[in-house]
Each structure stands twice: as C-alpha cells, then as structure tokens.
Design a protein around this motif. Structure first.
Motif, PDB file in Angstrom:
ATOM      1  N   ASP A 113       8.150  47.293  -2.286  1.00 39.81           N
ATOM      2  CA  ASP A 113       8.947  47.477  -1.074  1.00 39.81           C
ATOM      3  C   ASP A 113       8.618  48.820  -0.438  1.00 39.81           C
ATOM      4  OD1 ASP A 113      10.197  45.061  -1.272  1.00 39.81           O
ATOM      5  OD2 ASP A 113      12.059  45.848  -2.126  1.00 39.81           O
ATOM      6  N   VAL A 114       8.541  48.824   0.897  1.00 37.27           N
ATOM      7  CA  VAL A 114       8.342  50.071   1.626  1.00 37.27           C
ATOM      8  C   VAL A 114       9.440  50.206   2.670  1.00 37.27           C
ATOM      9  CG1 VAL A 114       5.842  50.151   1.266  1.00 37.27           C
ATOM     10  CG2 VAL A 114       6.748  48.998   3.280  1.00 37.27           C
ATOM     11  N   LYS A 115       9.895  51.428   2.864  1.00 43.87           N
ATOM     12  CA  LYS A 115      10.912  51.715   3.868  1.00 43.87           C
ATOM     13  C   LYS A 115      10.211  52.139   5.153  1.00 43.87           C
ATOM     14  CE  LYS A 115      14.555  53.866   2.533  1.00 43.87           C
ATOM     15  NZ  LYS A 115      15.428  54.952   2.028  1.00 43.87           N
ATOM     16  N   VAL A 116      10.518  51.448   6.252  1.00 41.81           N
ATOM     17  CA  VAL A 116       9.878  51.699   7.535  1.00 41.81           C
ATOM     18  C   VAL A 116      10.909  52.316   8.468  1.00 41.81           C
ATOM     19  CG1 VAL A 116       8.616  50.691   9.465  1.00 41.81           C
ATOM     20  CG2 VAL A 116       8.374  49.705   7.165  1.00 41.81           C
ATOM     21  N   SER A 130      13.257  52.725  20.162  1.00 43.72           N
ATOM     22  CA  SER A 130      12.263  52.016  20.949  1.00 43.72           C
ATOM     23  C   SER A 130      11.360  51.158  20.069  1.00 43.72           C
ATOM     24  CB  SER A 130      11.400  53.005  21.738  1.00 43.72           C
ATOM     25  OG  SER A 130      10.577  53.758  20.860  1.00 43.72           O
ATOM     26  N   GLY A 131      11.512  51.282  18.742  1.00 42.13           N
ATOM     27  CA  GLY A 131      10.694  50.528  17.816  1.00 42.13           C
ATOM     28  C   GLY A 131       9.462  51.258  17.346  1.00 42.13           C
ATOM     29  N   ALA A 132       9.266  52.493  17.810  1.00 45.98           N
ATOM     30  CA  ALA A 132       8.094  53.268  17.404  1.00 45.98           C
ATOM     31  C   ALA A 132       8.254  53.737  15.959  1.00 45.98           C
ATOM     32  CB  ALA A 132       7.911  54.473  18.326  1.00 45.98           C
ATOM     33  N   VAL A 133       7.318  53.344  15.095  1.00 41.56           N
ATOM     34  CA  VAL A 133       7.370  53.710  13.680  1.00 41.56           C
ATOM     35  C   VAL A 133       6.830  55.121  13.502  1.00 41.56           C
ATOM     36  CG1 VAL A 133       6.461  53.169  11.383  1.00 41.56           C
ATOM     37  CG2 VAL A 133       7.139  51.319  12.932  1.00 41.56           C
ATOM     38  N   TYR A 134       7.598  55.953  12.787  1.00 41.83           N
ATOM     39  CA  TYR A 134       7.115  57.308  12.546  1.00 41.83           C
ATOM     40  C   TYR A 134       7.060  57.667  11.064  1.00 41.83           C
ATOM     41  CZ  TYR A 134      12.067  58.609  12.183  1.00 41.83           C
ATOM     42  OH  TYR A 134      13.386  58.688  11.823  1.00 41.83           O
ATOM     43  N   ASP A 135       7.512  56.769  10.192  1.00 41.47           N
ATOM     44  CA  ASP A 135       7.379  57.058   8.768  1.00 41.47           C
ATOM     45  C   ASP A 135       7.385  55.757   7.976  1.00 41.47           C
ATOM     46  OD1 ASP A 135       7.342  59.060   6.540  1.00 41.47           O
ATOM     47  OD2 ASP A 135       9.131  57.942   5.971  1.00 41.47           O
ATOM     48  N   VAL A 136       6.503  55.694   6.981  1.00 41.35           N
ATOM     49  CA  VAL A 136       6.457  54.571   6.046  1.00 41.35           C
ATOM     50  C   VAL A 136       6.415  55.158   4.647  1.00 41.35           C
ATOM     51  CG1 VAL A 136       5.169  52.552   5.268  1.00 41.35           C
ATOM     52  CG2 VAL A 136       5.177  53.156   7.703  1.00 41.35           C
ATOM     53  N   ALA A 149      -1.349  49.857   2.805  1.00 39.91           N
ATOM     54  CA  ALA A 149      -1.373  48.396   2.964  1.00 39.91           C
ATOM     55  C   ALA A 149      -0.442  47.957   4.087  1.00 39.91           C
ATOM     56  CB  ALA A 149      -0.993  47.724   1.651  1.00 39.91           C
ATOM     57  N   TRP A 150       0.729  48.579   4.175  1.00 44.10           N
ATOM     58  CA  TRP A 150       1.655  48.221   5.264  1.00 44.10           C
ATOM     59  C   TRP A 150       1.041  48.594   6.608  1.00 44.10           C
ATOM     60  CZ3 TRP A 150       3.907  50.246   9.509  1.00 44.10           C
ATOM     61  CH2 TRP A 150       4.919  49.499  10.097  1.00 44.10           C
ATOM     62  N   ARG A 151       0.468  49.778   6.727  1.00 43.52           N
ATOM     63  CA  ARG A 151      -0.113  50.206   7.998  1.00 43.52           C
ATOM     64  C   ARG A 151      -1.271  49.282   8.399  1.00 43.52           C
ATOM     65  NH1 ARG A 151       1.019  55.420   5.650  1.00 43.52           N
ATOM     66  NH2 ARG A 151       2.607  56.504   6.888  1.00 43.52           N
ATOM     67  N   ASP A 152      -2.114  48.922   7.424  1.00 47.18           N
ATOM     68  CA  ASP A 152      -3.229  48.032   7.725  1.00 47.18           C
ATOM     69  C   ASP A 152      -2.729  46.681   8.233  1.00 47.18           C
ATOM     70  OD1 ASP A 152      -4.976  49.995   6.891  1.00 47.18           O
ATOM     71  OD2 ASP A 152      -5.292  49.125   4.897  1.00 47.18           O
ATOM     72  N   ALA A 153      -1.648  46.185   7.639  1.00 48.51           N
ATOM     73  CA  ALA A 153      -1.129  44.876   8.021  1.00 48.51           C
ATOM     74  C   ALA A 153      -0.397  44.907   9.352  1.00 48.51           C
ATOM     75  CB  ALA A 153      -0.184  44.350   6.939  1.00 48.51           C
ATOM     76  N   ASN A 154       0.010  46.092   9.789  1.00 49.19           N
ATOM     77  CA  ASN A 154       0.805  46.213  11.025  1.00 49.19           C
ATOM     78  C   ASN A 154       0.076  47.026  12.094  1.00 49.19           C
ATOM     79  OD1 ASN A 154       3.748  45.076  10.463  1.00 49.19           O
ATOM     80  ND2 ASN A 154       2.998  46.043   8.578  1.00 49.19           N
ATOM     81  N   GLY A 155      -1.213  47.108  11.993  1.00 50.94           N
ATOM     82  CA  GLY A 155      -2.008  47.723  13.048  1.00 50.94           C
ATOM     83  C   GLY A 155      -1.862  49.212  13.157  1.00 50.94           C
TER      84      GLY A 155
END
Length: 424
Positions: free
Chosen positions: A375-378, A383-389, A417-423
């Motif tokens: 599990d990863v916390k996003v 606005s939906g902009a991700v700034y930490d994983v 892996a999460w970043r790769d899967a979510n562009g």
C-alpha cells in the motif's frame, strides 16, 4: 478535483438526497433503470421552503403512478413523511424483505457495476446497523420500511444520480440529527434513532443534535452518505459550478427543511477546524507514552506528538500535544488524563490546519522471493495534483524481511511503481 459537497446542517433523508442531486444538475433520465426494474416513477417538483426554492422528489409505486396517469392531476405521494422515511412507510408501500432479498433484488436490476456496488453497500450498512441494534446476525435481518420498494428506489436512485454527476470526491459537513423522539415499529425512541447512531459509528462524518425537536437524519439518508461521503468540518474551498436544494416534507418554524448540494472544483489544501490539547507529564512510563498514538486515536485524535521537556526543579519530562476536531476535544482530553494521570489538559481553541487529500492505493512488486502487495499513501491538493507518494511502512517492512532487502529499498521500489503506473 471535482467535488460534491453536502451541507448537512438540517439533516438528510433518502428523498432529500435525491432532490439535492437533481437540483445540483443530475439528469433525471439517469433514474430510468430503477423505474423499469422496480415499476416505480420518480416525480420531481419545485417547492419553496421558508423562501428557498428546492426540489421535492416523490416515488410513485405502480398503483399510484397508474392512477396519476389516468386522472392527469393526481397528487404525487411517496407513501410516507420523508423525514421519517425509514420508520413510517404506509403498509401498502411494498413488500418487506430480508437483507439478502434486498441485495438479490438490487443485483438483478442490471445496474452499472459501480451503481450496484454502492446500492448494495448502503443496504449492507443498514443491515449491519439493524443487526447490531437487535443482537442478530446480518443474514437474519428483515428490513421493514427500508425494505419496501420506495425505500429501495431512494437508495438505488441516489446511486444512479451520483454516477451521473460523477464527482471525484463527495463530502458532507456534520449532519444534524434533530431531537425529541421518533415512533418506530418497536416503540418510541429518542432521536437520533438506534440504527442511525450505529450507522454514524461506521461513517467518516459526524452527527450533532438539534437544531429542532424533530427527526432530521434518517437511517436511509445516513446509510447513503456513509457509503459515499467523507466528513469535513466546513465546506471546502470550491469554484462552484452548480448547486441546489433537496426538500423535505417538514415545515419548520424558523428554517427551511432542505439539504443543500454544491458541485465545484477544489483547489489547494482543505481547511480543517481543530483544537490543540497539551499537557506536561514527568512520571509516565515510556510504554504508556508510546501507546498514546493508538489509545487517543480511538476517541478522535488526529495527531499525537510527545516531546522531551524540562519540568520544574529541572526534572525531565514530556510535553504531549494532541490535534483533534472541536467536537472530539472533551472526549480526547478525558482519555489523555486517564492514560497519563495528568491533573490538567490545556486547550488552544479557534485554530485550523490545512490538510491534503490522502488516498491509499496498492501496487504489486515482483521481488526475488515472489510477488508482494504494497500500500502507498498518495497525497494531493484539492485540484488533484499529487505532491507526495509514500509506501506504508508495515507493508514495506514485511516484504523487505521476506525478500532479504532493506526496508528503504522496498519502499522506494513501491513508490516508483506507483509513479510509473500513474504517469509520473
């Protein structure tokens, strides 16, 4: 982030949620699958409640809408006072069903997957609440009012309209439950009713009493919101795109009987009202201090920090700081005193914090010893902009131990892996 916010200061029922969603822009044609499957008709009309224009929704059962079609001007009737929609259905409002029968009916309607899942989950919440109240097993529960056709139409209709609006996030402010007593099939009970309280215990949002002596929050309304809505203390910052009010049947003395829905785009972090509690201790065992994160979270603490401090006469001690919501402050302070033995807890009221939207998502890692789910916390802004994983420590530690790798290495692999899967 496209957010739908309910303003629950005057409670909520199934009908009020339907009306609010239609008033906020949901397409009435989205209700056709439920009309066809249940042989009902949703009839929406405009009413004025204490100067507020609102949408009232009536569910006409087969005999009612046939009669309405014949005379052309029949009064729409939902078969009950909608603010008591979970307790006072007329006996002719349709069959009473078991929890399993209701779920099977919903699953037979051919609804889109997400709509069916939401509707079944709402009835599961209702069933678990009833089972807890009556001390029975879930599969032995028989719904009375909420198992009738019009109540099922409320739940399925709300799921259909939410799918039509398709918000990224649904939130609700604290829901007013009302006061006084309510008549139910088993007798007279104080408001909020037992099932509503059980549902609130399972929900992310909070309830509060008042502001009138009437039942304002029904089990059906509570169950729908328990499934779809996160709790917020105040309405989030929104660039509003649409809004509207769903009407209840009550004529309250000094306020409109309505539920407001606001649809808009969030930007930035969310402002959350908080209270900061503090106490100094110098004779508490380390094990107790270490357990405060868990024991205080059980009663509403959002964050707990223990800092080393120098006490009077240069004795070593600790400063305990706790963040919680205003309505949880008294309960958290009492638990803090019970756990530590402190003689006083300071409160710093009237403050707030800015918080990110946090979602937990799962990634699959292929390591030398096999496959691991981490599990990863996003964290993102409104606005939906991700700034930490960040990978969940316990998952990363378990996988690292089995694969013979460093925890930090596994955490980094999961985050990548999460970043790769979510562009990115």
């Amino acid at each position: 982030m496209r957010t739908l916010a309910f303003d629950g200061r005057l409670g909520a029922s199934g009908d009020m949620i339907l009306g609010a969603l239609l008033a906020a822009g949901a397409d009435p044609d989205a209700l056709v699958p439920a009309e066809d499957a249940l042989d009902v008709r949703y009839e929406a009309s405009e009413v004025v409640k204490r100067g507020i224009r609102a949408t009232s929704v009536d569910v006409l059962l087969a005999d009612e809408h046939d009669h309405h079609d014949r005379d052309g001007n029949g009064e729409a009737s939902h078969g009950h006072d909608e603010d008591h929609d979970d307790h006072t259905h007329a006996e002719g409002a349709g069959p009473h069903r078991s929890y399993r029968e209701v779920c099977e009916l919903v699953e037979s309607m051919g609804l889109p997957g997400a709509v069916e899942e939401r509707a079944v989950e709402a009835f599961t919440v209702l069933g678990e609440a009833e089972a807890s109240v009556h001390g029975e097993e879930l599969d032995s529960i028989h719904f009375h009012e909420v198992g009738a056709d019009d109540a099922i139409a409320d739940v399925v209709g709300a799921a259909l309209l939410l799918a039509d609006l398709d918000p990224d996030r649904v939130v609700t402010t604290p829901l007013s439950a009302g006061g006084g007593t309510v008549e139910m099939s088993h007798g007279t009970y104080p408001v909020p009713g037992p099932a509503t309280v059980e549902i609130a215990e399972r929900a992310d949002w909070s309830i509060r009493g008042g502001p009138v002596e009437a039942e304002l929050l029904t089990p059906t309304g509570a169950a729908i919101l328990a499934v779809v809505a996160d709790g917020v203390e105040t309405l989030p910052g929104l660039r509003v795109t649409s809004s509207g009010y769903g009407a209840g049947d009550r004529d309250l003395a000094d306020r409109p009987n309505v539920l407001r829905a606001i649809l808009g785009e969030e930007a930035g972090l969310t402002r959350e009202e908080i209270v900061v509690l503090e106490t100094n201790v110098d004779d508490v065992a380390p094990e107790v201090l270490g357990g405060l994160q868990t024991t205080l979270a059980e009663v509403g603490a959002r964050d707990v920090t223990v800092l080393p401090a120098t006490m009077k006469k240069s004795r070593p001690g600790h400063l305990v700081k706790v963040i919680c919501r205003p309505e949880d402050a008294e309960r958290v302070a009492r638990r803090l005193a019970e756990e530590t033995g402190t003689l006083g807890v300071r409160s710093v009221p009237g403050t707030h914090r800015w918080v990110a939207s946090r979602e937990i998502e799962s990634v699959t890692l292929e390591l030398d010893d096999g496959t691991h789910e981490i599990d990863v916390k996003v964290a993102s802004d409104e606005s939906g902009a991700v700034y930490d994983v960040s990978a969940e420590y316990d998952d990363a530690a378990a996988a690292a131990g089995e694969a013979g790798l460093a925890i930090r290495e596994v955490a980094s692999l999961a985050e990548s892996a999460w970043r790769d899967a979510n562009g990115g």
